[in-house]
Design a protein around this motif. Structure first.
Motif, mmCIF file in Angstrom:
data_model
loop_
_atom_site.group_PDB
_atom_site.id
_atom_site.type_symbol
_atom_site.label_atom_id
_atom_site.label_comp_id
_atom_site.label_asym_id
_atom_site.label_seq_id
_atom_site.Cartn_x
_atom_site.Cartn_y
_atom_site.Cartn_z
ATOM 1 N N VAL A 20 0.839 -1.209 0.000
ATOM 2 C CA VAL A 20 0.000 0.000 0.000
ATOM 3 C C VAL A 20 0.867 1.251 0.000
ATOM 4 N N LEU A 21 1.840 1.266 0.882
ATOM 5 C CA LEU A 21 2.713 2.443 0.989
ATOM 6 C C LEU A 21 3.470 2.675 -0.315
ATOM 7 N N ALA A 22 3.979 1.594 -0.899
ATOM 8 C CA ALA A 22 4.767 1.745 -2.126
ATOM 9 C C ALA A 22 3.910 2.289 -3.260
ATOM 10 N N ILE A 23 2.699 1.768 -3.392
ATOM 11 C CA ILE A 23 1.845 2.209 -4.500
ATOM 12 C C ILE A 23 1.447 3.661 -4.315
ATOM 13 N N LEU A 24 1.059 4.019 -3.085
ATOM 14 C CA LEU A 24 0.658 5.409 -2.853
ATOM 15 C C LEU A 24 1.844 6.346 -3.086
ATOM 16 N N GLY A 25 3.031 5.927 -2.659
ATOM 17 C CA GLY A 25 4.212 6.756 -2.880
ATOM 18 C C GLY A 25 4.493 6.937 -4.356
ATOM 19 N N PHE A 26 4.259 5.888 -5.138
ATOM 20 C CA PHE A 26 4.499 5.976 -6.575
ATOM 21 C C PHE A 26 3.533 6.960 -7.226
ATOM 22 N N VAL A 27 2.276 6.937 -6.754
ATOM 23 C CA VAL A 27 1.294 7.892 -7.276
ATOM 24 C C VAL A 27 1.682 9.313 -6.872
ATOM 25 N N ASP A 28 2.224 9.431 -5.665
ATOM 26 C CA ASP A 28 2.517 10.740 -5.081
ATOM 27 C C ASP A 28 3.747 11.394 -5.720
ATOM 28 N N LEU A 29 4.688 10.560 -6.156
ATOM 29 C CA LEU A 29 6.002 11.083 -6.538
ATOM 30 C C LEU A 29 5.962 12.118 -7.660
ATOM 31 N N PRO A 30 5.212 11.886 -8.757
ATOM 32 C CA PRO A 30 5.156 12.929 -9.788
ATOM 33 C C PRO A 30 4.611 14.240 -9.234
ATOM 34 N N ILE A 31 3.621 14.141 -8.336
ATOM 35 C CA ILE A 31 3.046 15.364 -7.771
ATOM 36 C C ILE A 31 4.096 16.083 -6.931
ATOM 37 N N VAL A 32 4.876 15.317 -6.169
ATOM 38 C CA VAL A 32 5.942 15.926 -5.372
ATOM 39 C C VAL A 32 6.900 16.669 -6.291
ATOM 40 N N HIS A 33 7.336 15.973 -7.349
ATOM 41 C CA HIS A 33 8.322 16.576 -8.235
ATOM 42 C C HIS A 33 7.766 17.841 -8.877
ATOM 43 N N PHE A 34 6.533 17.724 -9.350
ATOM 44 C CA PHE A 34 5.893 18.851 -10.027
ATOM 45 C C PHE A 34 5.772 20.037 -9.084
ATOM 46 N N SER A 35 5.300 19.792 -7.857
ATOM 47 C CA SER A 35 5.067 20.911 -6.946
ATOM 48 C C SER A 35 6.384 21.543 -6.513
ATOM 49 N N VAL A 36 7.405 20.720 -6.278
ATOM 50 C CA VAL A 36 8.682 21.287 -5.853
ATOM 51 C C VAL A 36 9.301 22.117 -6.970
ATOM 52 N N GLU A 37 9.180 21.602 -8.200
ATOM 53 C CA GLU A 37 9.754 22.324 -9.325
ATOM 54 C C GLU A 37 9.069 23.680 -9.488
ATOM 55 N N TRP A 38 7.756 23.643 -9.372
ATOM 56 C CA TRP A 38 6.959 24.854 -9.491
ATOM 57 C C TRP A 38 7.333 25.871 -8.418
ATOM 58 N N TRP A 39 7.474 25.351 -7.229
ATOM 59 C CA TRP A 39 7.756 26.179 -6.060
ATOM 60 C C TRP A 39 9.120 26.841 -6.218
ATOM 61 N N LEU B 17 4.017 12.478 6.494
ATOM 62 C CA LEU B 17 4.542 13.805 6.158
ATOM 63 C C LEU B 17 5.279 13.845 4.813
ATOM 64 N N PRO B 18 6.152 12.872 4.479
ATOM 65 C CA PRO B 18 6.774 12.951 3.148
ATOM 66 C C PRO B 18 5.752 12.904 2.019
ATOM 67 N N MET B 19 4.661 12.164 2.226
ATOM 68 C CA MET B 19 3.658 12.044 1.173
ATOM 69 C C MET B 19 2.928 13.362 0.936
ATOM 70 N N VAL B 20 2.731 14.137 1.996
ATOM 71 C CA VAL B 20 1.920 15.347 1.839
ATOM 72 C C VAL B 20 2.782 16.588 1.629
ATOM 73 N N VAL B 21 4.043 16.394 1.250
ATOM 74 C CA VAL B 21 4.887 17.547 0.919
ATOM 75 C C VAL B 21 4.204 18.475 -0.104
ATOM 76 N N PRO B 22 3.628 17.911 -1.181
ATOM 77 C CA PRO B 22 2.973 18.812 -2.143
ATOM 78 C C PRO B 22 1.826 19.600 -1.524
ATOM 79 N N VAL B 23 1.032 18.957 -0.664
ATOM 80 C CA VAL B 23 -0.082 19.670 -0.028
ATOM 81 C C VAL B 23 0.457 20.830 0.796
ATOM 82 N N MET B 24 1.534 20.542 1.542
ATOM 83 C CA MET B 24 2.082 21.588 2.404
ATOM 84 C C MET B 24 2.604 22.755 1.569
#
Lengths: 224, 242, 225, 164
Positions: B153-172, C171-178
């Motif tokens: 569960v954690l791995a799959i959710l993290g995989f879904v999350d990762l592009p969003i993380v990258h996108f938001s950090v890049e934008w920021w 917390l690492p997962m919700v970095v984008p939300v934050m």
């Protein structure tokens, strides 16, 4: 059609094997009383049958439905009376019953609930928070839930503990009524005397292995 | 005691994969360190690219494998697949940490800072946190079946999350500061392509080899536990077994 | 049973219990207040400086408060093995998930609304006249936090060291939300034109949708055996 | 052959190959590193092609390096060296930039005639990155392979692993 049919169910935790190749069938209208010392795997077996955990090996069928795939359908037909009372401390008896039964898609009227609570003789405490209930009262509340839900398969883990003789009689009478009504029942207990009147078959778990015993051998010490 | 057929296959092919990895990496190292020209802007420091970029690619590849393996596990519920997921996570965490470390070493001469809040570095840091959380989670559960499910569960959710993380950090980052000299700013000259491809291939092969070894390791440990358990219960309940 | 009915029953149960015990709301509000007070002690700020960091402070406080609320929403199911009862209930797991998310969003949002006036006073904020976009930001970010948080709370409640593992995993997962919440809140508090920070709201909405759908499916795996 | 011994043999081959590569690389870069500082050039006046490292002095750059010819002073710690550059177009010639110039010392004119300008190579970072990147991986793979081999050995020898 068997109510319950286990095929080679085993359960291990790391290197400990709690259940070993359980083959067990139970027809509707039968009541199996399961004996066994602490750690014999009674609760684990009931948990597996109640869809709370998956066996490491083997599978079971319940009322013709596959225990691996038709879990939701199975859940609708069975009920587990466990060590935990499955009630919320901050709700009163009526609310707890209404909530638990709503999740089973049963919507008893206030009158039904009141009647059930009266039958288990805690009607006077219907509006009291469960926080103030004693263990025996919680057990009676669970009995009321069984009465209202009327499942086809009953898995009862230590149904008589914490109950006074009157409560135990209520429990036993209800089990007898359900068995007569063609439900399948498994009782796991250390107190076979209370279960004997309604028992039709007896079995024993020892070190995770199941074996059927004669009804006359159903004794509290479990030594066969 | 029968060995799982996946493990049998792994035993058969691991030598080829390991040998291929060694050859590719040696050739890539030779070309990267000696055979390729220094970069026009970055000079010799650009040679760090031949180790950093393959490490980073492989880390991402590893995470993709982890997510795929997790889906596979939830579908088939085969414990060997779970062993593989566990192995991938540990190896990917290692690759991610090394990619971050080499990235920092590259950053010092190029940006004159060990760390910048660059989108890639930051997403890698988050990826590393997720992987470490994954490995930590696996130590917190006693029931192996539950451990496998929750980790998946954690791995799959993290995989879904990762592009969003990258996108938001890049934008920021782009909002807050003009893009610093990006690692992508290096134009790939023809002489650089060969070592880069060889090293990437070698790292992917090395990753596969490590995965094969580590999966076997976890599988053998599980086998050992099960076997011991069988002996133990035979010892405790001699009658029941006959 | 129709999924909507299940959701309604779950929300009803959580809200009634919360209204009777007030454990979660009170502890969350009190905790958030303490965090804010400590922040205001540790940065002695004038109003201009406050505007720079206040959005970050708000979301650090809300995120940690959220951890308490989310953790409680499932640890409250532990006494008397109520979690087992939920797991055995013949209803769709997705409905249980959505019910829990709805209840969690309600609690978190209530605490945020409760604390906002306190923030304005403590940090001498100029209150912008139009608060609607700020509320939208709070709401979207809370939904994102609760969507992932509910899944992880259900997961961590069944393992060892759950109080520690929830923030470590979540917390690492919700970095984008934050990030998005801080940027949008900053924009809304400064009274920037909405077009400047609108994209962050879109990002929040995307995050909410994607991760709610993913968590919705994965919740089944967490709850079922 | 004993699988564990085979493992050690394989790893020795890899180790030898890597050491050979490392020696080659070190040799290659030592050739490139051998160079002078400006004060040595003016004092010793070495003959032939040499490499000199120093910093471009501010305000001394004349000509146009982008067009391929320029003159400037290269600062060392004690003295500076006049350099005349004729060569391919060059972007790196800026004040305070540390450079390596390659060419010959023209003792009669008292200038250094450079035909190539490069930036100072920073091998330390490169070596660090390669060590940090490869060493842990190698150690990890080795440790894992060894443990797997040991476990298989265990399986064969120990009584635990008799057939069921």
């Amino acid at each position: 059609m068997n109510a319950i049919a286990c095929h080679g169910i085993s359960q291990s935790y790391g290197q400990y094997r709690v259940l070993r190749d359980i083959d067990l069938t139970l027809a509707r209208g039968e009541c199996l009383t399961l004996l066994g010392p602490n750690g014999a795997g009674k609760t684990t077996l009931l948990n597996i049958l109640a869809t709370l955990q998956r066996p490491s090996e083997g599978y079971y069928e319940m009322l013709g439905m596959n225990g691996r795939t038709d879990r939701d359908a199975i859940r609708a037909r069975l009920m587990l009376l466990a060590h935990g009372a499955h009630v919320y401390d901050d709700l009163n008896a009526r609310e707890n019953l209404a909530f638990a039964l709503a999740l089973r898609d049963t919507h008893p009227t206030d009158r039904d609930i009141k009647l059930a609570l009266d039958r288990v003789r805690i009607g006077a405490f219907a509006d009291m928070k469960i926080r103030h209930y004693s263990a025996g009262m919680k057990k009676r509340l669970a009995l009321a839930k069984l009465m209202l839900a009327r499942p086809d398969v009953l898995l009862l883990d230590e149904p008589f503990t914490a109950l006074d003789p009157d409560g135990a009689a209520l429990m036993r009478d209800h089990i007898g009524e359900r068995v007569a009504d063609n439900a399948a029942v498994i009782i796991a207990t250390h107190d076979p005397d209370k279960a004997r009147p309604v028992t039709t078959r007896a079995g024993q778990l020892r070190h995770g292995a199941f074996r059927e015993i004669a009804l006359e051998d159903l004794r509290a010490d479990g030594a066969v | 005691m029968t060995i799982h057929r996946v493990i049998r296959g792994v035993q058969r092919y691991q030598g080829w994969v390991g040998g291929g990895a060694a050859l590719c990496l040696l050739a890539g190292l030779y070309l990267g360190l000696l055979g390729s020209p220094p970069d026009y802007v970055q000079g010799e420091v650009v040679r760090i690219m031949y180790i950093h970029v393959p490490l980073a690619h492989t880390a991402l590849l590893g995470y993709t494998v982890l997510a795929g393996g997790s889906v596979w596990y939830l579908w088939k519920r085969d414990p060997v697949v779970d062993n593989m997921c566990h192995a991938v996570a540990a190896i990917s965490a290692c690759f991610t940490a090394l990619a971050t470390a080499t990235g920092m070493i590259w950053g010092k001469p190029t940006w004159d800072a060990w760390w910048t809040w660059d989108a890639r570095l930051t997403s890698f840091a988050v990826l590393l946190l997720i992987l470490l959380g994954y490995l930590m989670l696996r130590t917190m559960i006693d029931d192996p079946d539950k451990e496998a499910r929750y980790a998946a569960v954690l791995a799959i959710l993290g995989f879904v999350d990762l592009p969003i993380v990258h996108f938001s950090v890049e934008w920021w980052r782009t909002l807050h500061q003009p893009q610093s000299i990006s690692l992508r700013g290096v134009s790939i000259a023809s002489g650089m392509l060969a070592p880069l491809v060889l090293m990437s291939l070698g790292m992917s092969l090395l990753f596969s080899y490590m995965l094969m070894i580590r999966t076997q390791l976890l599988y053998l440990h599980r086998l050992l536990d099960a076997k011991k358990g069988r002996l133990l219960s035979r010892f405790h309940a001699p009658n029941a077994d006959s | 049973m129709a999924p909507f009915k299940t959701i309604r029953w779950i929300v009803w149960k959580d809200v009634v219990i919360e209204l009777r015990s007030r454990e979660t709301l009170a502890s969350m509000a009190f905790f958030a207040l303490i965090v804010l007070l400590i922040f205001s002690f540790s940065f002695s700020m004038d109003q201009r400086a406050a505007h720079e960091v206040i959005a970050g402070i708000i979301w650090v406080a809300f995120a940690f408060t959220g951890m308490i609320g989310l953790g409680k929403s499932f640890s409250a199911e532990l006494p008397h093995d109520c979690l087992d009862a939920l797991r055995m209930a013949p209803v769709s797991r997705g409905a249980i998930y959505l019910g829990k998310v709805a209840a969690n969003v309600a609690f978190l949002f209530a605490v945020e609304i409760l604390l906002f006036p306190m923030l304005v006073i403590l940090f001498n904020l100029d209150v912008v006249e139009d608060l609607s976009l700020l509320l939208v930001t709070f709401f979207l970010a809370t939904v994102g936090l609760a969507a992932v948080g509910t899944l992880f709370a259900a997961l961590t409640v069944q393992i060892r060291a759950r109080e520690v593992m929830l923030p470590i995993l979540l917390l690492p997962m919700v970095v984008p939300v934050m990030i998005a919440a801080v940027e949008a809140t900053k924009g809304a508090l400064n009274g920037d034109p909405p077009s400047l920070y609108g994209p962050w709201l879109e990002l929040l909405a995307i995050f909410d949708v994607v991760l709610t759908i993913a968590s919705f499916w994965l919740f089944d795996v967490v709850m079922d055996a | 052959m004993n699988p564990l011994r085979l493992l050690y043999l394989r790893w020795s081959v890899v180790l030898v190959a890597v050491m050979g590569l490392a020696a080659l690389t070190a040799q290659h870069y030592r050739d490139h590193l051998a160079g002078f500082v400006p004060q040595e050039v003016t004092r010793e006046a070495p003959a032939g092609d040499i490499r000199v490292a120093g910093m471009v002095q501010r305000g001394t750059v004349t000509g146009n390096a982008r067009a391929g010819h320029a003159a400037f002073q290269l600062m060392g710690r004690e003295a500076s060296l006049p350099v005349v550059y004729e060569g391919p177009p060059q972007d790196n010639l800026r004040a305070f930039k540390t450079l390596v110039v390659i060419g010959a010392w023209d003792a009669s004119a008292g200038v250094f005639r450079a035909r190539e300008i490069g930036i100072v190579p920073n091998y330390g970072f490169v070596a660090g990155a390669y060590l940090v990147g490869l060493l842990p991986l190698a150690l990890l793979v080795f440790a894992m392979s060894r443990r797997v081999n040991l476990l298989y050995e265990d399986m064969k020898t120990s009584a635990l692993y008799q057939e069921d």
